[in-house]
Write a protein that holds these residues in place. Structure first.
Motif, PDB file in Angstrom:
ATOM      1  N   VAL A 122       0.836  -1.163   0.044  1.00 50.16           N
ATOM      2  CA  VAL A 122       0.097   0.100  -0.059  1.00 50.16           C
ATOM      3  C   VAL A 122       0.984   1.273   0.025  1.00 50.16           C
ATOM      4  O   VAL A 122       0.552   2.240  -0.795  1.00 50.16           O
ATOM      5  CB  VAL A 122      -1.021  -0.001   1.114  1.00 50.16           C
ATOM      6  CG1 VAL A 122      -1.557   1.398   1.331  1.00 50.16           C
ATOM      7  CG2 VAL A 122      -2.133  -1.147   1.189  1.00 50.16           C
ATOM      8  N   GLU A 123       1.930   1.249   0.793  1.00 49.47           N
ATOM      9  CA  GLU A 123       2.898   2.411   0.819  1.00 49.47           C
ATOM     10  C   GLU A 123       3.363   2.426  -0.544  1.00 49.47           C
ATOM     11  O   GLU A 123       3.740   3.844  -0.676  1.00 49.47           O
ATOM     12  CB  GLU A 123       3.840   2.237   2.116  1.00 49.47           C
ATOM     13  CG  GLU A 123       3.327   2.309   3.408  1.00 49.47           C
ATOM     14  CD  GLU A 123       2.312   3.646   3.465  1.00 49.47           C
ATOM     15  OE1 GLU A 123       2.880   4.739   3.404  1.00 49.47           O
ATOM     16  OE2 GLU A 123       0.977   3.588   4.054  1.00 49.47           O
ATOM     17  N   PHE A 124       3.927   1.535  -0.917  1.00 51.40           N
ATOM     18  CA  PHE A 124       4.550   1.608  -2.397  1.00 51.40           C
ATOM     19  C   PHE A 124       3.632   2.318  -3.298  1.00 51.40           C
ATOM     20  O   PHE A 124       3.856   3.141  -4.018  1.00 51.40           O
ATOM     21  CB  PHE A 124       5.084   0.065  -2.748  1.00 51.40           C
ATOM     22  CG  PHE A 124       5.764   0.197  -4.210  1.00 51.40           C
ATOM     23  CD1 PHE A 124       6.692   1.021  -4.763  1.00 51.40           C
ATOM     24  CD2 PHE A 124       4.654  -0.137  -5.374  1.00 51.40           C
ATOM     25  CE1 PHE A 124       7.304   0.841  -5.871  1.00 51.40           C
ATOM     26  CE2 PHE A 124       5.210  -0.216  -6.629  1.00 51.40           C
ATOM     27  CZ  PHE A 124       6.523   0.462  -6.979  1.00 51.40           C
ATOM     28  N   HIS A 125       2.192   1.793  -3.680  1.00 48.20           N
ATOM     29  CA  HIS A 125       1.307   2.189  -4.337  1.00 48.20           C
ATOM     30  C   HIS A 125       1.322   3.864  -4.008  1.00 48.20           C
ATOM     31  O   HIS A 125       1.381   4.619  -5.073  1.00 48.20           O
ATOM     32  CB  HIS A 125       0.058   1.674  -4.394  1.00 48.20           C
ATOM     33  CG  HIS A 125       0.066   0.182  -4.914  1.00 48.20           C
ATOM     34  ND1 HIS A 125       0.659   0.111  -6.151  1.00 48.20           N
ATOM     35  CD2 HIS A 125      -0.208  -0.962  -4.202  1.00 48.20           C
ATOM     36  CE1 HIS A 125       0.268  -1.427  -6.578  1.00 48.20           C
ATOM     37  NE2 HIS A 125      -0.019  -1.888  -5.297  1.00 48.20           N
ATOM     38  N   LYS A 126       1.127   4.119  -2.929  1.00 51.42           N
ATOM     39  CA  LYS A 126       1.169   5.531  -2.501  1.00 51.42           C
ATOM     40  C   LYS A 126       2.211   6.465  -3.120  1.00 51.42           C
ATOM     41  O   LYS A 126       2.072   7.484  -3.625  1.00 51.42           O
ATOM     42  CB  LYS A 126       0.730   5.821  -1.089  1.00 51.42           C
ATOM     43  CG  LYS A 126      -0.469   5.293  -0.586  1.00 51.42           C
ATOM     44  CD  LYS A 126      -0.461   5.654   1.043  1.00 51.42           C
ATOM     45  CE  LYS A 126      -1.834   5.157   1.529  1.00 51.42           C
ATOM     46  NZ  LYS A 126      -1.684   5.359   3.042  1.00 51.42           N
ATOM     47  N   SER A 127       3.375   5.873  -2.847  1.00 52.53           N
ATOM     48  CA  SER A 127       4.400   6.650  -3.132  1.00 52.53           C
ATOM     49  C   SER A 127       4.702   6.956  -4.830  1.00 52.53           C
ATOM     50  O   SER A 127       5.410   7.618  -5.143  1.00 52.53           O
ATOM     51  CB  SER A 127       5.995   5.899  -2.822  1.00 52.53           C
ATOM     52  OG  SER A 127       5.960   4.431  -3.547  1.00 52.53           O
ATOM     53  N   GLN A 128       3.921   6.089  -5.696  1.00 55.47           N
ATOM     54  CA  GLN A 128       4.288   6.328  -7.007  1.00 55.47           C
ATOM     55  C   GLN A 128       3.107   7.223  -7.575  1.00 55.47           C
ATOM     56  O   GLN A 128       3.272   7.702  -8.859  1.00 55.47           O
ATOM     57  CB  GLN A 128       3.563   4.839  -7.585  1.00 55.47           C
ATOM     58  CG  GLN A 128       4.771   3.872  -7.298  1.00 55.47           C
ATOM     59  CD  GLN A 128       6.157   4.114  -7.716  1.00 55.47           C
ATOM     60  OE1 GLN A 128       6.523   4.235  -8.846  1.00 55.47           O
ATOM     61  NE2 GLN A 128       6.830   4.185  -6.618  1.00 55.47           N
ATOM     62  N   ALA A 129       2.216   8.077  -6.887  1.00 54.57           N
ATOM     63  CA  ALA A 129       1.535   9.153  -7.329  1.00 54.57           C
ATOM     64  C   ALA A 129       1.798  10.512  -6.713  1.00 54.57           C
ATOM     65  O   ALA A 129       2.261  10.350  -5.811  1.00 54.57           O
ATOM     66  CB  ALA A 129      -0.007   8.604  -7.285  1.00 54.57           C
ATOM     67  N   MET A 130       1.044  11.497  -7.247  1.00 57.23           N
ATOM     68  CA  MET A 130       1.437  12.705  -6.704  1.00 57.23           C
ATOM     69  C   MET A 130       0.749  12.808  -5.343  1.00 57.23           C
ATOM     70  O   MET A 130      -0.144  12.354  -5.048  1.00 57.23           O
ATOM     71  CB  MET A 130       0.466  13.888  -7.707  1.00 57.23           C
ATOM     72  CG  MET A 130       1.224  14.098  -8.702  1.00 57.23           C
ATOM     73  SD  MET A 130       0.478  15.392  -9.826  1.00 57.23           S
ATOM     74  CE  MET A 130      -1.289  15.051  -9.974  1.00 57.23           C
ATOM     75  N   GLY A 131       1.658  13.466  -4.391  1.00 57.42           N
ATOM     76  CA  GLY A 131       0.934  13.777  -3.183  1.00 57.42           C
ATOM     77  C   GLY A 131       1.368  12.685  -2.207  1.00 57.42           C
ATOM     78  O   GLY A 131       1.013  12.540  -1.116  1.00 57.42           O
ATOM     79  N   GLY A 132       1.813  11.513  -2.675  1.00 55.49           N
ATOM     80  CA  GLY A 132       2.155  10.353  -1.822  1.00 55.49           C
ATOM     81  C   GLY A 132       0.801   9.639  -1.527  1.00 55.49           C
ATOM     82  O   GLY A 132       0.688   9.102  -0.312  1.00 55.49           O
ATOM     83  N   ARG A 133      -0.177   9.745  -2.206  1.00 58.18           N
ATOM     84  CA  ARG A 133      -1.458   9.046  -2.079  1.00 58.18           C
ATOM     85  C   ARG A 133      -2.003   8.198  -3.154  1.00 58.18           C
ATOM     86  O   ARG A 133      -1.932   8.299  -4.132  1.00 58.18           O
ATOM     87  CB  ARG A 133      -2.440  10.148  -1.577  1.00 58.18           C
ATOM     88  CG  ARG A 133      -2.915  11.121  -2.765  1.00 58.18           C
ATOM     89  CD  ARG A 133      -4.177  11.987  -2.219  1.00 58.18           C
ATOM     90  NE  ARG A 133      -4.655  12.762  -3.127  1.00 58.18           N
ATOM     91  CZ  ARG A 133      -5.470  12.837  -4.005  1.00 58.18           C
ATOM     92  NH1 ARG A 133      -5.832  11.484  -4.248  1.00 58.18           N
ATOM     93  NH2 ARG A 133      -5.838  13.558  -4.791  1.00 58.18           N
TER      94      ARG A 133
END
Length: 251
Positions: free
Chosen positions: A205-216
């Motif tokens: 989940v944290e990896f997926h968040k890190s791949q988009a703007m705003g880390g979400r």
């Protein structure tokens, strides 16, 4: 649809009880539309009724309709019942989908069949009914996934099941163009809904968040306005898959 507004239009939202479908239904009603809210099975009934109440509170006419859309006859009945309740449908939105994260070597035939039935077969016959029944100048929008542009493991039957919808969309856009019907697909990034978390570890989940703007993650509030745009001013976009994921992936 000659004017680019939802005022007085009739929408059918498959998977419209909650999450993204529920938000699309509510926002459409707030924009002046009437909404047919589809849900799959009994556990979603209460959510569908809550969405119906919100549609009615916004001043729209609404109806709740149940059906397993992997059965083509049920898709036909859904459109017929929506028409009976609201009149000719102007916009058909299909948010139905099922997520499975599992290695290929562990995937059963039953899982494969279910994933392709829900993600591809249901979408195909939804397009067929919409192309038959929608008003001239109507809009058809299907939710797919940004995994169509990803190179990753685990999601073979989910991304694989959604990928045919791109081809269905292109063919339908050509076939329905003579009636002024636009057909599009929207591909969100990993969405902040219960469907996503059930398939992932906290680390992923944290990896997926890190791949988009705003880390979400992608939120349903990011996607619903895009659907509304495609159903109104964005009607000239047709036959396309719109990747809406905050930079998560592209092709």
């Amino acid at each position: 649809m000659t004017e680019h507004t939802l005022m007085g239009k009739n929408l059918l939202v498959a998977g419209g009880a909650k999450n993204l479908g529920g938000l699309i239904a509510r926002q459409a009603a707030e924009a002046g539309a009437n909404v047919a809210i589809h849900y799959n099975s009994e556990p979603s009934r209460a959510d569908a009724e809550a969405t119906l109440a919100a549609v009615q509170h916004a001043g729209g006419t609404g109806v709740v309709l149940q059906g397993d859309l992997t059965v083509p006859a049920n898709v036909a009945r859904l459109f017929a019942d929506a028409e009976a309740a609201l009149g000719t449908i102007d916009v058909a939105v299909n948010t139905v989908g099922k997520v499975l994260r599992k290695p290929i070597v562990e995937t059963t035939e039953d899982e494969y069949d279910e994933m392709f039935d829900v993600n591809a077969k249901a979408a195909y016959f939804f397009l067929r009914e919409a192309g038959t029944r929608l008003a001239d100048g109507g809009r058809i929008i299907t939710i797919v996934t940004s995994l169509l542009g990803a190179f990753t493991d685990g999601y073979s039957t989910y991304a694989g099941g959604k990928s045919p919808v791109e081809h269905f969309t292109r063919a339908a856009a050509k076939e329905f163009a003579g009636r002024g019907i636009s057909v599009t697909a929207v591909a969100p990034g990993p969405m902040d809904t219960p469907f996503f978390y059930g398939q992932e570890t906290p680390e992923r989940v944290e990896f997926h968040k890190s791949q988009a703007m705003g880390g979400r993650l992608t939120r349903i509030e990011d996607i619903a306005p895009i659907v509304r745009f495609l159903a109104t001013e964005g009607w000239w976009i047709t036959g396309q898959t719109i990747f809406a994921n905050g930079g998560y992936t592209t092709r």
